[in-house]
Design an enzyme around this catalytic site. Structure first.
Site, short mmCIF file in Angstrom:
data_model
loop_
_atom_site.label_atom_id
_atom_site.label_comp_id
_atom_site.label_asym_id
_atom_site.label_seq_id
_atom_site.Cartn_x
_atom_site.Cartn_y
_atom_site.Cartn_z
N SER A 63 1.03 -1.30 -0.12
CA SER A 63 0.01 -0.07 -0.01
C SER A 63 0.95 1.33 -0.03
O SER A 63 1.53 1.54 -1.08
CB SER A 63 -1.12 0.03 1.05
OG SER A 63 -1.88 1.07 0.87
N HIS A 68 4.86 13.98 7.11
CA HIS A 68 4.79 15.44 6.82
C HIS A 68 5.45 16.17 8.06
O HIS A 68 5.05 15.91 9.18
CB HIS A 68 3.41 16.07 6.57
CG HIS A 68 2.85 15.17 5.65
ND1 HIS A 68 2.64 15.58 4.29
CD2 HIS A 68 1.87 14.19 5.74
CE1 HIS A 68 2.21 14.62 3.70
NE2 HIS A 68 1.47 13.68 4.50
N CYS A 83 -1.14 -4.02 3.97
CA CYS A 83 -1.87 -5.30 3.86
C CYS A 83 -1.11 -6.49 3.92
O CYS A 83 0.04 -6.12 3.96
CB CYS A 83 -3.01 -5.23 2.62
SG CYS A 83 -1.92 -5.10 0.99
#
Length: 136
Positions: A63, A68, A83
């Site tokens: 995924s 940030h 996953c």
């Protein structure tokens, strides 16, 4: 049906110098993802001008992950969505231990697909209205 887990964290009270260091953050996240069992397909990051922070994104076979940084607030927002057998909590733990923050707030979402016949959740009308206005 469970698809994956999404770890979301607010990491506060970090060393501002590390939060400005693109190479250090990318290496930290790469290390964390590898230890969690992720396969990194691509990596992209951007340093903001002046005393700004860094944004980094990792495309994974499992995924994605992103961060940030806000050095002016000594804050890092991070997320790991994986996953399969890849555990996002392992990656998060590596990052948290390395940054030694003063405070951490986390959320773990179980991501799942609707089964055939499951009712589709209703969209909040005000959200739908705003989307329609944005399209016009």
């Amino acid at each position: 049906m469970r698809i994956g887990r999404h770890w979301i964290g607010d990491i506060s009270g970090c060393d501002a110098n590390i939060l400005r260091d693109e190479a250090a953050l990318n290496l930290l996240f790469e290390t964390a993802l590898i230890r969690a069992g992720a396969q990194i397909l691509e990596r992209q990051s951007h340093v903001f001008e002046g005393e700004g922070g860094v944004t980094g994104m990792f495309l994974l076979a499992e995924s994605h992950a992103s961060y940030h940084s806000y050095p002016e607030h000594r804050y890092l927002a991070a997320d790991f969505f994986t996953c399969g057998s890849c555990d996002p909590a392992v990656a998060a733990d590596v990052v948290i231990r390395a940054l030694r923050p003063e405070a951490v707030s986390t959320h773990i979402l179980e991501r799942s697909a609707l089964e055939s016949g499951d009712p589709i959740p209703a969209l909040d009308r005000s959200v739908a209205q705003r989307r329609q206005e944005a399209i016009r």
